[in-house]
Design a protein around this motif. Structure first.
Motif, PDB file in Angstrom:
ATOM      1  N   LEU A 229       0.825  -1.211   0.000  1.00 17.15           N
ATOM      2  CA  LEU A 229       0.000   0.000   0.000  1.00 17.15           C
ATOM      3  C   LEU A 229       0.863   1.267   0.000  1.00 17.15           C
ATOM      4  O   LEU A 229       0.561   2.233  -0.711  1.00 17.15           O
ATOM      5  N   GLY A 230       1.933   1.262   0.768  1.00 23.26           N
ATOM      6  CA  GLY A 230       2.850   2.404   0.768  1.00 23.26           C
ATOM      7  C   GLY A 230       3.468   2.613  -0.597  1.00 23.26           C
ATOM      8  O   GLY A 230       3.592   3.746  -1.069  1.00 23.26           O
ATOM      9  N   GLY A 231       3.847   1.521  -1.247  1.00 23.65           N
ATOM     10  CA  GLY A 231       4.402   1.613  -2.593  1.00 23.65           C
ATOM     11  C   GLY A 231       3.407   2.184  -3.582  1.00 23.65           C
ATOM     12  O   GLY A 231       3.761   2.991  -4.452  1.00 23.65           O
ATOM     13  N   ILE A 232       2.147   1.788  -3.433  1.00 27.36           N
ATOM     14  CA  ILE A 232       1.088   2.297  -4.315  1.00 27.36           C
ATOM     15  C   ILE A 232       0.901   3.802  -4.109  1.00 27.36           C
ATOM     16  O   ILE A 232       0.720   4.547  -5.078  1.00 27.36           O
ATOM     17  N   LEU A 233       0.952   4.255  -2.873  1.00 25.78           N
ATOM     18  CA  LEU A 233       0.803   5.683  -2.589  1.00 25.78           C
ATOM     19  C   LEU A 233       2.027   6.486  -3.039  1.00 25.78           C
ATOM     20  O   LEU A 233       1.910   7.646  -3.411  1.00 25.78           O
TER      21      LEU A 233
ATOM     22  N   LEU B 102     -12.777   7.138   5.200  1.00 22.83           N
ATOM     23  CA  LEU B 102     -11.467   7.655   5.599  1.00 22.83           C
ATOM     24  C   LEU B 102     -11.212   7.466   7.095  1.00 22.83           C
ATOM     25  O   LEU B 102     -10.168   6.943   7.486  1.00 22.83           O
ATOM     26  N   GLU B 103     -12.154   7.847   7.917  1.00 21.71           N
ATOM     27  CA  GLU B 103     -11.953   7.710   9.366  1.00 21.71           C
ATOM     28  C   GLU B 103     -11.971   6.244   9.800  1.00 21.71           C
ATOM     29  O   GLU B 103     -11.274   5.868  10.735  1.00 21.71           O
ATOM     30  N   LYS B 104     -12.746   5.420   9.108  1.00 25.54           N
ATOM     31  CA  LYS B 104     -12.823   3.997   9.466  1.00 25.54           C
ATOM     32  C   LYS B 104     -11.512   3.259   9.206  1.00 25.54           C
ATOM     33  O   LYS B 104     -11.245   2.239   9.839  1.00 25.54           O
ATOM     34  N   VAL B 105     -10.704   3.750   8.251  1.00 33.85           N
ATOM     35  CA  VAL B 105      -9.428   3.093   7.961  1.00 33.85           C
ATOM     36  C   VAL B 105      -8.272   3.686   8.759  1.00 33.85           C
ATOM     37  O   VAL B 105      -7.147   3.220   8.650  1.00 33.85           O
ATOM     38  N   GLY B 106      -8.549   4.710   9.550  1.00 33.66           N
ATOM     39  CA  GLY B 106      -7.503   5.319  10.361  1.00 33.66           C
ATOM     40  C   GLY B 106      -7.161   6.736   9.955  1.00 33.66           C
ATOM     41  O   GLY B 106      -6.207   7.316  10.482  1.00 33.66           O
ATOM     42  N   GLY B 107      -7.917   7.276   9.010  1.00 36.78           N
ATOM     43  CA  GLY B 107      -7.741   8.665   8.605  1.00 36.78           C
ATOM     44  C   GLY B 107      -6.473   8.912   7.809  1.00 36.78           C
ATOM     45  O   GLY B 107      -5.778   7.986   7.385  1.00 36.78           O
ATOM     46  N   ASN B 108      -6.194  10.179   7.640  1.00 34.52           N
ATOM     47  CA  ASN B 108      -4.979  10.568   6.916  1.00 34.52           C
ATOM     48  C   ASN B 108      -3.718  10.140   7.651  1.00 34.52           C
ATOM     49  O   ASN B 108      -2.671   9.960   7.031  1.00 34.52           O
TER      50      ASN B 108
ATOM     51  N   SER C 149      -0.600   8.446   5.867  1.00 32.80           N
ATOM     52  CA  SER C 149       0.723   9.061   6.031  1.00 32.80           C
ATOM     53  C   SER C 149       1.728   8.055   6.585  1.00 32.80           C
ATOM     54  O   SER C 149       2.887   8.021   6.163  1.00 32.80           O
ATOM     55  N   GLN C 150       1.280   7.217   7.529  1.00 32.48           N
ATOM     56  CA  GLN C 150       2.159   6.176   8.077  1.00 32.48           C
ATOM     57  C   GLN C 150       2.597   5.206   6.990  1.00 32.48           C
ATOM     58  O   GLN C 150       3.755   4.783   6.956  1.00 32.48           O
ATOM     59  N   LEU C 151       1.666   4.843   6.124  1.00 32.30           N
ATOM     60  CA  LEU C 151       2.013   3.932   5.028  1.00 32.30           C
ATOM     61  C   LEU C 151       3.116   4.545   4.169  1.00 32.30           C
ATOM     62  O   LEU C 151       4.038   3.848   3.742  1.00 32.30           O
ATOM     63  N   LEU C 152       2.999   5.833   3.908  1.00 31.08           N
ATOM     64  CA  LEU C 152       4.007   6.528   3.095  1.00 31.08           C
ATOM     65  C   LEU C 152       5.344   6.633   3.801  1.00 31.08           C
ATOM     66  O   LEU C 152       6.387   6.371   3.206  1.00 31.08           O
ATOM     67  N   THR C 153       5.322   7.028   5.073  1.00 29.37           N
ATOM     68  CA  THR C 153       6.585   7.243   5.778  1.00 29.37           C
ATOM     69  C   THR C 153       7.327   5.939   6.043  1.00 29.37           C
ATOM     70  O   THR C 153       8.554   5.952   6.169  1.00 29.37           O
ATOM     71  N   ARG C 154       6.634   4.837   6.097  1.00 30.40           N
ATOM     72  CA  ARG C 154       7.281   3.537   6.320  1.00 30.40           C
ATOM     73  C   ARG C 154       7.827   2.946   5.024  1.00 30.40           C
ATOM     74  O   ARG C 154       8.529   1.938   5.054  1.00 30.40           O
ATOM     75  N   THR C 155       7.483   3.546   3.906  1.00 32.52           N
ATOM     76  CA  THR C 155       7.888   3.007   2.611  1.00 32.52           C
ATOM     77  C   THR C 155       9.013   3.855   2.034  1.00 32.52           C
ATOM     78  O   THR C 155       8.838   5.038   1.796  1.00 32.52           O
ATOM     79  N   VAL C 156      10.156   3.235   1.826  1.00 28.10           N
ATOM     80  CA  VAL C 156      11.308   3.935   1.287  1.00 28.10           C
ATOM     81  C   VAL C 156      11.219   4.012  -0.237  1.00 28.10           C
ATOM     82  O   VAL C 156      11.556   5.009  -0.845  1.00 28.10           O
ATOM     83  N   SER C 157      10.737   2.925  -0.831  1.00 28.84           N
ATOM     84  CA  SER C 157      10.692   2.840  -2.286  1.00 28.84           C
ATOM     85  C   SER C 157       9.588   1.875  -2.698  1.00 28.84           C
ATOM     86  O   SER C 157       9.198   0.999  -1.929  1.00 28.84           O
ATOM     87  N   ALA C 158       9.120   2.029  -3.917  1.00 31.26           N
ATOM     88  CA  ALA C 158       8.118   1.110  -4.453  1.00 31.26           C
ATOM     89  C   ALA C 158       8.762   0.061  -5.350  1.00 31.26           C
ATOM     90  O   ALA C 158       8.075  -0.722  -5.997  1.00 31.26           O
ATOM     91  N   ILE C 159      10.071   0.011  -5.368  1.00 30.13           N
ATOM     92  CA  ILE C 159      10.782  -0.852  -6.305  1.00 30.13           C
ATOM     93  C   ILE C 159      10.500  -2.342  -6.074  1.00 30.13           C
ATOM     94  O   ILE C 159      10.502  -3.128  -7.007  1.00 30.13           O
ATOM     95  N   ASN C 160      10.218  -2.738  -4.845  1.00 33.27           N
ATOM     96  CA  ASN C 160       9.979  -4.155  -4.541  1.00 33.27           C
ATOM     97  C   ASN C 160       8.506  -4.513  -4.440  1.00 33.27           C
ATOM     98  O   ASN C 160       8.162  -5.576  -3.928  1.00 33.27           O
ATOM     99  N   VAL C 161       7.622  -3.659  -4.924  1.00 38.31           N
ATOM    100  CA  VAL C 161       6.191  -3.914  -4.770  1.00 38.31           C
ATOM    101  C   VAL C 161       5.779  -5.222  -5.444  1.00 38.31           C
ATOM    102  O   VAL C 161       4.924  -5.938  -4.938  1.00 38.31           O
ATOM    103  N   ASP C 162       6.417  -5.586  -6.543  1.00 35.26           N
ATOM    104  CA  ASP C 162       6.095  -6.852  -7.196  1.00 35.26           C
ATOM    105  C   ASP C 162       6.517  -8.042  -6.340  1.00 35.26           C
ATOM    106  O   ASP C 162       5.811  -9.046  -6.254  1.00 35.26           O
TER     107      ASP C 162
END
Length: 128
Positions: free
Chosen positions: A28-32, A87-93, A97-110
């Motif tokens: 999910l972080g890679g997708i974002l 949005l609020e049911k999934v934990g909001g923004n 944001s956590q998904l994004l900050t925990r993801t360094v790169s999307a290179i390994n998404v596959d």
């Protein structure tokens, strides 16, 4: 005193489930993070491959956007979830944001998608 077989099995299951959620969140972080990442996983991973409700709904929103030829960045996914009153049911923004900050790169998404695809067969065995 050593833990019983049931306790040991329980803790092993928790470790696998936590790993599974981490794999999902990496996807999910890679997708974002990378607008092209969704095209790598869209045909591999069904929505039901994601375990927690929040991850399912975030992925579902990203797929909806992808199928509508829209970007799957933080703003558009957030707006899509908000439009569906999720949005609020999934934990909001904060969750997004956590998904994004925990993801360094999307290179390994596959790679993560492959692991997630494999683990989805393991999940029912662990839970039941």
């Amino acid at each position: 005193m050593a833990a019983s077989y049931t306790e040991q099995t329980y803790y092993k299951c928790l470790i696998v489930i936590n790993f599974y959620v981490e794999v999902e969140e990496a996807i999910l972080g890679g997708i974002l993070l990378d607008p092209n990442a969704i095209s790598v996983v869209a045909d591999i991973l069904p929505i039901k491959a994601f375990c927690p409700f929040s991850n399912q709904q975030i992925y579902k929103a990203a797929l909806e956007l992808y199928k509508s030829n829209k970007q799957t960045d933080l703003i558009t996914v957030s707006t899509c979830l908000l439009d569906h009153k999720l949005l609020e049911k999934v934990g909001g923004n904060n969750k997004l944001s956590q998904l994004l900050t925990r993801t360094v790169s999307a290179i390994n998404v596959d790679h993560y998608a492959g692991a997630s695809h494999f683990l989805k067969w393991l999940k029912p065995t662990i839970i039941h």
